[in-house]
Design a protein around this motif. Structure first.
Motif, short mmCIF file in Angstrom:
data_model
loop_
_atom_site.label_atom_id
_atom_site.label_comp_id
_atom_site.label_asym_id
_atom_site.label_seq_id
_atom_site.Cartn_x
_atom_site.Cartn_y
_atom_site.Cartn_z
N HIS A 71 -4.35 -2.88 -4.04
CA HIS A 71 -5.01 -3.28 -5.16
C HIS A 71 -4.64 -4.66 -5.56
O HIS A 71 -3.65 -5.32 -5.26
N LEU A 72 -5.58 -5.41 -6.34
CA LEU A 72 -5.50 -6.60 -6.69
C LEU A 72 -4.35 -6.51 -7.76
O LEU A 72 -3.39 -7.60 -7.83
N ALA A 116 -4.78 -10.59 1.83
CA ALA A 116 -5.57 -9.51 1.37
C ALA A 116 -6.19 -10.04 0.09
O ALA A 116 -7.31 -9.80 -0.22
N LEU A 117 -5.32 -11.08 -0.48
CA LEU A 117 -5.82 -11.89 -1.87
C LEU A 117 -7.21 -12.45 -1.44
O LEU A 117 -8.31 -12.43 -2.21
N ILE A 162 -13.95 -8.38 -4.89
CA ILE A 162 -13.73 -7.04 -5.01
C ILE A 162 -12.11 -6.85 -5.54
O ILE A 162 -11.62 -7.88 -5.38
N THR A 163 -11.69 -5.65 -5.70
CA THR A 163 -10.36 -5.70 -6.25
C THR A 163 -9.47 -4.78 -5.53
O THR A 163 -8.34 -4.48 -5.68
N SER A 217 1.06 -1.14 0.13
CA SER A 217 -0.01 0.06 0.07
C SER A 217 0.98 1.26 -0.05
O SER A 217 0.61 2.47 -0.28
N LYS A 218 2.16 1.08 0.57
CA LYS A 218 2.89 2.27 0.52
C LYS A 218 3.45 2.84 -0.76
O LYS A 218 4.16 3.77 -0.97
#
Length: 319
Positions: A309-310, A284-285, A293-294, A202-203
């Motif tokens: 994000h995916l 997360a996956l 969701i993605t 995410s960073k």
């Protein structure tokens, strides 16, 4: 003409039957060996000759990667100096189909002189090796898959399976966890699945966010400029209040409402799907797949930190 498929299926059937036959050899001796290895303050020194030596190397690799310190000692090299590898608190596991190979007959008395516990993994319980060992793991097979009953095939499969049985039992004995496994496997896709955290991914993104009273123009600009198709709605302290996606905007515009007075809190989803930044990325996956969701909002407690994000997971090879 040779029926290749039939030969291949016959080979697999013979080897599967050999592995199934090992169930009869999981006895009190096997349990005692696991307990001995589990309590070992040194290493498990695994040795063998020929094809058994190759199996020994694989067992050593499995032991080391799952929390049981081990090393490989070739039986032929042992009598030319490699016996120095054996330390006082080590255990010696000797693998042999016949148990009567010349190299094994030379090696065994030398190991016995060292005083280390000797475990035989052997296909002949009446052999010199079996009779000389403290513990015997029986890996006898009826015949090799080789049509001449010569090339080690079924016998080495049985040795390999018995080694895996030992390793898996030792995982349980040591309480070896996925986190422990990750420490020994930092490289490649497997390593990423075991150590890469949500926050690591995410960073890499911008962090789209607006306040609850932000007007519609601000919301649209934030979603557009950060190019993630979403923005978080946070309070002044950074606590997550909700989220707005480009889909939320489209649905709002389809309604007969005046957009002039619309603010973020009017159109946000108050309970977006989230994940903590310290969780493994592979989790997360799983969550994305669960909800179809993605992307997920990333939190540290209740504080909003960003988006995963995916595509991040695909790029890193986690999916």
């Amino acid at each position: 003409m040779i029926n290749i498929k039939q030969v291949a299926l016959g080979t697999l059937q013979q080897e599967a039957a050999a592995i199934d036959g090992l169930k009869a050899f999981i006895d009190d001796t096997f349990e005692a060996v696991v307990q001995l290895m589990g309590a070992c303050a040194g290493r498990v020194v695994v040795t063998g000759i020929g094809k058994s030596a190759i199996i020994a190397q694989k067992i050593v690799a499995t032991f080391n990667s799952t929390g049981t310190p081990a090393l490989f000692m070739h039986a032929a090299d042992a009598i030319h100096g490699d016996l120095g590898m054996i330390q006082e608190q080590d255990i010696v596991l000797c693998i042999s189909k016949s148990g009567d190979s010349p190299e094994i007959k030379i090696l065994v008395p030398l190991v016995r002189n060292f005083g280390n516990p000797l475990i035989a993994m052997v296909g002949n319980v009446n052999s010199y090796l079996a009779q000389s060992a403290d513990y015997v793991l029986n890996t006898s097979v009826i015949k090799e898959a080789c049509p001449n009953n010569l090339a080690p095939t079924t016998s080495t499969t049985a040795q390999l399976a018995m080694g895996d049985a030992l390793a898996v039992c030792l995982i349980e004995v040591h309480g070896f966890t996925a986190e422990d496994f990750a420490r020994f496997h930092p490289g490649g896709i497997l390593g990423k699945k075991l150590y890469m955290r949500v926050g690591d991914l995410s960073k890499q993104h911008a962090v789209p966010k607006v306040l609850p009273n932000s007007n519609l123009h601000t919301v649209i600009v934030e979603i557009s400029s950060k190019m993630l198709g979403i923005t978080a709605v946070v309070d002044a302290a950074g606590n997550l209040q909700g989220a707005i996606t480009d889909g939320d905007l489209r649905r709002m515009l389809e309604k007969d409402v005046s957009t002039a007075q619309v603010v973020a809190s009017d159109i946000m989803s108050a309970r977006p799907k989230c994940i903590q930044e310290q969780e493994l990325a592979v989790n997360a996956l799983e969550k994305m797949q669960q909800y179809d969701i993605t992307q997920l909002l990333v939190l540290d407690g209740e504080i909003y930190k960003g988006i995963i994000h995916l595509h991040d997971l695909i790029r890193e090879g986690i999916i």
